[in-house]
Each structure stands twice: as C-alpha cells, then as structure tokens.
Write an enzyme that holds these catalytic residues in place. Sequence first.
Site, PDB file in Angstrom:
ATOM      1  N   TYR A 107       0.817  -1.210   0.000  1.00  0.00           N
ATOM      2  CA  TYR A 107       0.000   0.000   0.000  1.00  0.00           C
ATOM      3  C   TYR A 107       0.852   1.262   0.000  1.00  0.00           C
ATOM      4  CZ  TYR A 107      -4.363  -2.542   0.560  1.00  0.00           C
ATOM      5  OH  TYR A 107      -5.442  -3.357   0.340  1.00  0.00           O
ATOM      6  N   GLU A 150      -7.957  -7.572   5.094  1.00  0.00           N
ATOM      7  CA  GLU A 150      -7.096  -8.605   4.512  1.00  0.00           C
ATOM      8  C   GLU A 150      -6.368  -9.393   5.589  1.00  0.00           C
ATOM      9  OE1 GLU A 150      -4.990  -6.087   1.767  1.00  0.00           O
ATOM     10  OE2 GLU A 150      -6.916  -5.581   0.843  1.00  0.00           O
TER      11      GLU A 150
END
Length: 411
Positions: A107, A150
């Site tokens: 990310y 996640e």
Amino acid sequence: MNTAVRSEPELEAHHAEIIRATLPLVGAQVDEITKVFYRTLFGDHPELIRDLFNRGNQAQGSQQRALAASIATFATYLVDPDLPHPAAMLARIGHKHASLGVTAEQYQVVHDNLFTAIVEVLGADVVTEPVAAAWDRVYWLMADALIDLEKQLYVAAGVEPGDVFRDVTVVARADDPSGVAVFTVESADPCAPLPSFIPGQYISVGVHLPDGARQLRQYSLVNAPGDGTLSFAVKRIDAIGGCPAGEVSSWLHHDVRPGDALQVTLPFGDLVIDTDVATPLVLISAGVGATPMIGILEHLAANTPDRHTVVLHADRSPQTHPLRERLLELGTRLRSATLELWYQETTEGAHLGLIDLSQVDLPADADIHVCGGTEFLHSVRTQLHAAGVPEERVHIEQFTPTDWRLDACPV
C-alpha cells in the site's frame, strides 16, 4: 469465513472541508490521474504488471477506472456519512487482494506513485500542502480498512499475510460445449491437502506465459467443498471487436491436461451463502456468471436438497449457456427448487429475451445472489429495487473490475 469491514474513523473537519472543495476537481481528472499512476507504477516496478496485475484489464483501461472509482466513492462517503457505507466495495476489493497475496507493505508503494500522479496531473499550485494532507488522509483511511480486512482473511485462512499460493496437480478436465473447461486439481503435496471452502468462492490461478510473465486470474469453484479437490471453470476468451484473446484462459484451454502442474491460491470471495441457515435462496446469473451458482447448487444438492431455491439464468442461447446440462441435472436433485431460463433465441421451455423478474415469484425473505456483466447487474438491481427487495438481501458479484460510481442501487 466471517470477516467484517471495520468502521473507519471520521474524517477530521478541516480535511473534510478540503475534500468537499476539491472532490469535483479530482473527480473530473481522476481517470487521467490513474493513467499517470499506472504508467509511473509500472515504470518503477515492471514486475507488478508482469507478475501481479491483469495485463488484459490494463490494456482495456478497466483496472484504471476501478481504482479511480473506488477512491472517489470512498472520499464521497467520508464527506457525507449519510450515504450508504461502502462496505460491499471494500469487502470485494479485500477478498480480491487476498486472492492475489497482497500485503500491507504494498500500500505504501501505491500511495507514493498515486500522489506523484495527482501532483503531475493537477499541478503543484493546486495540490498545496493542506490539499495533499487531506487526500493523504482519505487514502490511508481506505487503505487501513482494506489492510485490516485482509489481515482478517489471512488469519481466517490460517496463513501468514500473502502466503496463499499452493502447488497443485490437474487430476481431471471436462470441456463443456459452451466453451467452458472445468479443471479439477489436488495438492501436489499429499501431506498438505487443499483446504475446504464456502460455496460461491473462487481461487486465483497463476500461469507462466511464453514471454516469462506470471499472470493471475480468478475462477469460480464449481464443486461441492470437502473432498480435498478444487474444481474451477474457465471460459475461453476469444479475440473479438478489437479486444485480444484472453492470455490465461487461452493458455489453460490449449495447454493444460490431467497430470500437469499449476499454482492456485487458497479460496476467497464474499458472494457466499450462509450454510447454517435455511433461508430461501434466489440465484440470478447471466453468461459465465452461472459458474459460482453451480458451486452453490452442488453444495445444496449434497447437503440441503430441501432448501427453497429459485434459480434464474439468462444467456444468448442454450449453446452459449455455461454448464447448462450440469445445471439441469442439479435441478433434478433439489427437491424444492425452481429453475427459469431466458434465451435470446426461441427455445422450448425457456423465456424469450432478457431476464424479467416480474415473471417470477420471489420469496419475500430470500437471500438473493446475482452474478454477471455490468449491464446485466444494473438491470437486475433496478428490477429488484422496483420490486421492493431490501438492499441488504442482495449480494452482487462482478467478474470484471467495477466502476463503483455506477454500482449504487438506482433510486
């Protein structure tokens, strides 16, 4: 696999004011921003387009639109919390990321390249320090929600983040007249059997193509869970209308036979049924959207054949209907099932034309699962809304990257 998207912290007032003011400008340029973002990302990290991202979606621009729309949708919700919470959007993205083995560290890479693209497109005079800080906050609120989801998915699967790939052996292949092939695989390591799964889930299949790239695609599981095998259905994507043939589907159809080795991931996906309840089910599909429904019906036939189930499918013709004979056979094993078909050519026993829910008696308390292409999903959601079906009872799956700006139920 029970996971939930956590509630995000509210956007601070001073950030929210800036986002409201700049959202129209960013929204107007968001497609260009994402084009620059992907160009920069793949320029700095060519391994991502080679080994992780879908090159076909990139070439057609659908992945870019999906990213742009998800960020715009999330930002819009943060500045107007009275809008529906984008939990479904986040859940679908999170499951997709888990099926690709995405980890939290990635990310930051996305963040850095995305903000470089924002400044390049909008200009440094527009993206002042306060503007950058506000959009940075939006990004990390969304990213943190996805990272948290996640992590939950990886914990539920009993693996470390990203450790989702497994070596398997193809033990069977069945070719359907519709152009769909069903591959059945088992673990290549007899000491590490493949896990079970929830009906309606999918796996990612990784293949090494002749140019050295490893490409990943998601395919629905079509067998009943529990026997240590995974069966997934692959529609061959032919070149048409200027669009190239599918890289992975073509390779699987042309080159893979029983005895061959493949790499697949653990199962993920949130278009799943609750196997612990007896609530009526309505399964609505079009085209290859039939495949997750086959997996659900296999489970019902094996475990709860008396569960009230309404199955609705639309296709161009019986010849293009994926796994049609299998669907008809499953229908005979379900003692409380109704099957309605729509084809665009006259077919005995089927409706003519597009799916029309006004012709169907939908159980009032049913859980409704819908899978198909963009136009089909929009049509079905419009019809369900007109019929007064509560939004929380409708579960949607779309195989292509989604433009979330068009994914809200029409009002």
